[in-house]
Design a protein around this motif. Structure first.
Motif, mmCIF file in Angstrom:
data_model
loop_
_atom_site.group_PDB
_atom_site.id
_atom_site.type_symbol
_atom_site.label_atom_id
_atom_site.label_comp_id
_atom_site.label_asym_id
_atom_site.label_seq_id
_atom_site.Cartn_x
_atom_site.Cartn_y
_atom_site.Cartn_z
ATOM 1 N N GLN A 1 0.937 -1.012 0.002
ATOM 2 C CA GLN A 1 -0.028 0.049 0.089
ATOM 3 C C GLN A 1 0.813 1.248 0.158
ATOM 4 O OE1 GLN A 1 -2.795 -1.245 -0.631
ATOM 5 N NE2 GLN A 1 -2.848 -3.076 0.616
ATOM 6 N N PRO A 2 1.810 1.550 -0.941
ATOM 7 C CA PRO A 2 2.953 2.419 -0.894
ATOM 8 C C PRO A 2 2.010 3.800 -1.195
ATOM 9 C CG PRO A 2 2.994 1.345 -2.777
ATOM 10 C CD PRO A 2 2.190 0.574 -1.983
ATOM 11 N N THR A 3 0.836 3.874 -1.680
ATOM 12 C CA THR A 3 0.368 5.229 -1.807
ATOM 13 C C THR A 3 -0.719 5.560 -0.922
ATOM 14 O OG1 THR A 3 -0.958 4.215 -3.905
ATOM 15 C CG2 THR A 3 1.387 5.394 -4.177
ATOM 16 N N ARG A 4 -1.161 4.736 -0.209
ATOM 17 C CA ARG A 4 -2.436 4.871 0.738
ATOM 18 C C ARG A 4 -2.180 5.872 1.402
ATOM 19 N NH1 ARG A 4 -3.832 0.267 5.270
ATOM 20 N NH2 ARG A 4 -4.901 -0.580 3.611
ATOM 21 N N GLY A 5 -3.390 6.856 1.055
ATOM 22 C CA GLY A 5 -3.340 8.173 2.055
ATOM 23 C C GLY A 5 -2.517 9.323 1.300
ATOM 24 N N LEU A 6 -1.903 9.217 0.067
ATOM 25 C CA LEU A 6 -1.295 10.121 -0.563
ATOM 26 C C LEU A 6 -2.062 11.020 -1.615
ATOM 27 C CD1 LEU A 6 2.276 8.334 -1.495
ATOM 28 C CD2 LEU A 6 1.342 9.461 0.912
ATOM 29 N N ASP A 7 -1.604 12.102 -1.916
ATOM 30 C CA ASP A 7 -2.354 12.970 -2.958
ATOM 31 C C ASP A 7 -1.641 12.675 -4.312
ATOM 32 O OD1 ASP A 7 0.024 14.665 -3.831
ATOM 33 O OD2 ASP A 7 -0.110 15.226 -1.575
ATOM 34 N N VAL A 8 -2.269 13.167 -5.489
ATOM 35 C CA VAL A 8 -1.888 12.747 -6.855
ATOM 36 C C VAL A 8 -0.563 13.123 -7.059
ATOM 37 C CG1 VAL A 8 -4.036 12.663 -7.765
ATOM 38 C CG2 VAL A 8 -2.934 14.713 -7.693
ATOM 39 N N GLY A 9 -0.018 14.196 -6.498
ATOM 40 C CA GLY A 9 1.295 14.667 -6.979
ATOM 41 C C GLY A 9 2.207 13.620 -6.242
ATOM 42 N N ALA A 10 1.971 13.284 -4.873
ATOM 43 C CA ALA A 10 2.864 12.277 -4.244
ATOM 44 C C ALA A 10 2.735 10.979 -4.763
ATOM 45 C CB ALA A 10 2.433 12.316 -2.875
ATOM 46 N N ILE A 11 1.580 10.488 -5.228
ATOM 47 C CA ILE A 11 1.420 9.289 -5.893
ATOM 48 C C ILE A 11 2.217 8.924 -7.171
ATOM 49 C CG2 ILE A 11 -0.283 7.746 -7.142
ATOM 50 C CD1 ILE A 11 -2.395 8.705 -5.079
ATOM 51 N N GLU A 12 1.921 10.118 -7.952
ATOM 52 C CA GLU A 12 2.872 10.197 -9.363
ATOM 53 C C GLU A 12 4.569 9.994 -8.758
ATOM 54 O OE1 GLU A 12 3.212 13.209 -12.877
ATOM 55 O OE2 GLU A 12 3.511 13.989 -11.159
ATOM 56 N N PHE A 13 4.735 10.640 -7.650
ATOM 57 C CA PHE A 13 6.277 10.412 -7.214
ATOM 58 C C PHE A 13 6.525 9.234 -6.659
ATOM 59 C CE2 PHE A 13 9.449 10.753 -3.767
ATOM 60 C CZ PHE A 13 10.294 11.371 -4.414
ATOM 61 N N VAL A 14 5.713 8.491 -5.970
ATOM 62 C CA VAL A 14 6.106 7.019 -5.583
ATOM 63 C C VAL A 14 6.091 6.104 -6.617
ATOM 64 C CG1 VAL A 14 5.209 5.328 -4.079
ATOM 65 C CG2 VAL A 14 5.044 7.630 -3.120
ATOM 66 N N GLN A 15 5.137 6.305 -7.514
ATOM 67 C CA GLN A 15 5.130 5.305 -8.499
ATOM 68 C C GLN A 15 6.329 5.422 -9.397
ATOM 69 O OE1 GLN A 15 0.973 5.738 -10.276
ATOM 70 N NE2 GLN A 15 0.101 4.412 -8.826
ATOM 71 N N LYS A 16 6.709 6.706 -9.500
ATOM 72 C CA LYS A 16 8.192 6.914 -10.767
ATOM 73 C C LYS A 16 9.312 6.282 -9.633
ATOM 74 C CE LYS A 16 6.941 10.793 -13.606
ATOM 75 N NZ LYS A 16 6.795 12.144 -13.670
ATOM 76 N N GLN A 17 9.160 6.232 -8.456
ATOM 77 C CA GLN A 17 10.364 5.708 -7.718
ATOM 78 C C GLN A 17 10.253 4.150 -7.809
ATOM 79 O OE1 GLN A 17 12.544 7.476 -6.053
ATOM 80 N NE2 GLN A 17 11.811 9.298 -6.493
ATOM 81 N N LEU A 18 9.242 3.509 -7.836
ATOM 82 C CA LEU A 18 9.230 2.085 -8.021
ATOM 83 C C LEU A 18 9.740 1.562 -9.261
ATOM 84 C CD1 LEU A 18 5.592 1.353 -6.297
ATOM 85 C CD2 LEU A 18 7.748 1.302 -5.235
ATOM 86 N N ILE A 19 9.144 2.526 -10.295
ATOM 87 C CA ILE A 19 9.574 2.164 -11.852
ATOM 88 C C ILE A 19 10.863 2.391 -11.963
ATOM 89 C CG2 ILE A 19 9.282 2.821 -14.142
ATOM 90 C CD1 ILE A 19 6.239 3.095 -13.100
ATOM 91 N N ALA A 20 11.417 3.412 -11.278
ATOM 92 C CA ALA A 20 12.947 3.645 -11.001
ATOM 93 C C ALA A 20 13.786 2.412 -10.520
ATOM 94 C CB ALA A 20 13.207 5.088 -10.474
ATOM 95 N N GLN A 21 13.324 1.954 -9.583
ATOM 96 C CA GLN A 21 13.895 0.780 -8.957
ATOM 97 C C GLN A 21 13.687 -0.498 -9.996
ATOM 98 O OE1 GLN A 21 15.571 0.763 -5.601
ATOM 99 N NE2 GLN A 21 15.453 2.659 -6.398
ATOM 100 N N ARG A 22 12.725 -0.621 -10.516
ATOM 101 C CA ARG A 22 12.694 -1.847 -11.522
ATOM 102 C C ARG A 22 13.695 -1.545 -12.694
ATOM 103 N NH1 ARG A 22 8.312 -2.057 -16.395
ATOM 104 N NH2 ARG A 22 9.659 -0.458 -17.307
ATOM 105 N N ASP A 23 13.496 -0.207 -13.223
ATOM 106 C CA ASP A 23 14.650 -0.176 -14.198
ATOM 107 C C ASP A 23 16.181 -0.196 -14.181
ATOM 108 O OD1 ASP A 23 12.247 0.560 -15.743
ATOM 109 O OD2 ASP A 23 12.559 2.812 -15.816
ATOM 110 N N LYS A 24 16.310 -0.126 -12.651
ATOM 111 C CA LYS A 24 17.798 -0.412 -12.159
ATOM 112 C C LYS A 24 18.113 -1.895 -11.850
ATOM 113 C CE LYS A 24 18.583 3.797 -9.604
ATOM 114 N NZ LYS A 24 18.589 4.491 -8.096
ATOM 115 N N GLY A 25 17.003 -2.592 -12.391
ATOM 116 C CA GLY A 25 17.305 -4.193 -12.211
ATOM 117 C C GLY A 25 16.679 -4.726 -10.944
ATOM 118 N N LYS A 26 16.088 -3.968 -10.233
ATOM 119 C CA LYS A 26 15.583 -4.701 -8.676
ATOM 120 C C LYS A 26 14.279 -5.299 -8.953
ATOM 121 C CE LYS A 26 18.527 -1.479 -7.068
ATOM 122 N NZ LYS A 26 19.787 -1.932 -6.521
#
Length: 512
Positions: free
Chosen positions: A430-455
């Motif tokens: 639940q990484p974006t539970r209780g977050l606003d749209v700007g913060a959700i966008e930021f968190v989701q980009k962080q998850l994708i960045a981790q994936r792109d680094k091979g995690k």
């Protein structure tokens, strides 16, 4: 004949805390029978403003009128007397008590010196029927779902005679079905003459349910608009001060070796009931596996089993080929596993520690933070400053206690700490539970960045939009086992919904 006065009018409300102006000269009206949404980023000042209306805080400047008459609301009791009720984001219920005992607490009907429990049950039953709440007056709080607990909070306000209801982030912990039921309840409340202020940052809900929206940014009112004359993009832009993309941009995944392998895992709860049943799946480097499911189908137990918070009865959990089942949490963390927990208060932060101390909760015993058994405060503070800046955690200072931050900024602090550890496996519950749209966008980009680094990223979320948007592959969990393994592009909400309800199975790489 002049128009009726608003049921609530806030005039130039200002509230300061050390180092921050939480509300800066805010004016707002609530008309009778309307649902007025209060929209803003995490930490914008929405909850502070409503805590002033409910008497939990006093404004430094400004005034409040109820039905056209100036009032001083110096306590929640005064607010209740004025017909104001608040349904808080974190429920204030006594878990071992029954529904009825919680509702009447402090206002018990008496028959002589005894509490008249029978008439209380009758009153609760009537309220439940009148507003379509379907609550069992005799059920104990710890035995009912989160959605039901919220209805008990609503009934507490109605029992006390509230005509003005404040809902603070009411859908943050609800399943999609519970959210639609809550919307129906809110419509019924206004049809019965109540007026509602709804604090939220979920644009879909605002568009569905509200009559008007007031947008607050960094403590100031940006605008008040009629909902039917606006759209989600316009609201998002007003809220965060820039355009927001709702579609997650990501490249196709570059899949590597298996990082997490969960095989035939079984676990029972303390009553001997199976909560994980032959659970099998894997997550590879460079992919995000989304676990979809209705709350209560084994998601929490699965996360606990992987992170060392729960013992399993049989099966295997491996990270990069090393068995981690039944290891202590610190040992799992040292296997380079990061965990964004679903309950940030219980498992993510020590609320009475500073932000700086919270940033090293899992690493304080290592160099450079610890030298010869002593913490190096300068090194820890420097590290905390770097994370707060890099992840836009809005806090007056790194010395501020974690409990003083808004929910969204608490979440950002946890995400900063967990991602900065550079894990090979990131578990995001639940990484974006209780977050606003700007913060959700930021968190989701962080998850994708981790994936792109091979995690390898394991995402557990009740938000179907998030699962569909962010995952590269989706595993559906039902009653503690995986009943479907699908690609987002090959499925839809309806099919996922059927699998989540246990009425459809679809095979894939999990061997279902």
């Amino acid at each position: 004949m002049s128009a009726a006065a608003p049921v609530v009018e806030l005039k130039q409300i200002t509230k300061r805390f050390p180092g921050i102006v939480a509300n800066d000269s805010i004016s707002l009206t609530l008309e009778k029978g309307e649902i007025h949404a209060l929209l803003g980023e995490n930490g914008a000042g929405k909850s502070t403003l409503m805590n002033i209306v409910f008497g939990l805080y006093q404004p430094d400047e400004g005034s409040i009128e109820i039905d056209g008459k100036p009032v001083v609301i110096d306590s929640p009791n005064k607010a209740i007397e004025l017909g104001i009720g608040m349904v808080h984001q974190h429920f204030k219920l006594v878990e071992p008590f029954t529904v009825t005992e919680n509702i009447i607490l402090g206002m018990e009907p008496r028959n002589g010196i005894k509490i008249d429990y029978k008439s209380a049950v009758e009153q609760v039953r009537k309220l439940s029927e009148q507003y379509g709440l379907q609550v069992d007056p005799h059920a104990r709080i710890h035995d009912i779902s989160v959605g039901m607990q919220q209805r008990v909070e609503i009934m507490k306000t109605l029992y006390r005679g509230a005509d003005i209801l404040i809902f603070d982030e009411p859908t943050a912990v609800l399943t999609p079905q519970e959210i639609s039921e809550l919307m129906a309840i809110m419509k019924r409340l206004v049809a019965e003459g109540k007026s509602i202020i709804l604090i939220t940052h979920k644009l879909k809900e605002i568009m569905t349910i509200s009559d008007r929206v007031t947008i607050i940014r960094r403590g100031k009112v940006i605008d008040t608009v009629t909902t039917s004359e606006t759209n989600p993009n316009e609201l998002a832009e007003k809220m965060v001060g820039r355009g927001v993309t709702f579609k997650v941009d990501k490249k196709p995944p570059v899949i590597g070796e298996t990082i997490l392998k969960v095989e035939n895992v079984n676990s029972k709860n303390k009553d001997g009931i199976s909560v994980l049943n032959n659970l099998t799946f894997e997550v590879k480097a460079g992919e995000i596996l989304g676990i979809a499911g209705v709350d209560g189908n084994g998601q929490s137990e699965l996360i606990q089993a992987i992170t060392g918070l729960r013992k399993i009865d049989s099966g295997s959990i491996q990270v990069s080929g090393t068995e981690i089942a039944n290891l202590l949490p610190r040992k799992v963390t040292e296997m380079n596993v990061s965990h964004i927990p679903e309950d940030r208060h219980k498992h993510g932060l020590v609320l009475d520690f500073s932000i700086s101390e919270n940033m090293v909760l899992e690493t304080y015993y290592k160099r450079p933070y610890n030298k010869n058994g002593f913490l190096d405060k300068n090194v820890i503070d420097e590290y905390a400053e770097k994370l707060v800046k890099g992840f836009d955690v809005r806090t007056p200072s790194i010395e501020t206690k974690a409990r003083s931050l808004s929910g969204g900024n608490q979440q950002k602090a946890i995400i900063a700490r967990e991602i900065d550890k550079d894990p090979i496996l990131l578990i995001a519950a639940q990484p974006t539970r209780g977050l606003d749209v700007g913060a959700i966008e930021f968190v989701q980009k962080q998850l994708i960045a981790q994936r792109d680094k091979g995690k390898a990223v394991l995402l557990i979320s009740f938000e179907l939009d998030e699962i569909m948007n962010v995952s590269d592959r989706i595993a559906v969990i039902y009653e503690g086992q995986i009943v479907g393994d699908v690609l987002p592009q090959d499925t839809n909400d309806q099919e996922l919904g059927l699998m989540m309800a246990g009425s459809l199975k679809r095979g894939g790489t999990t061997g279902v």
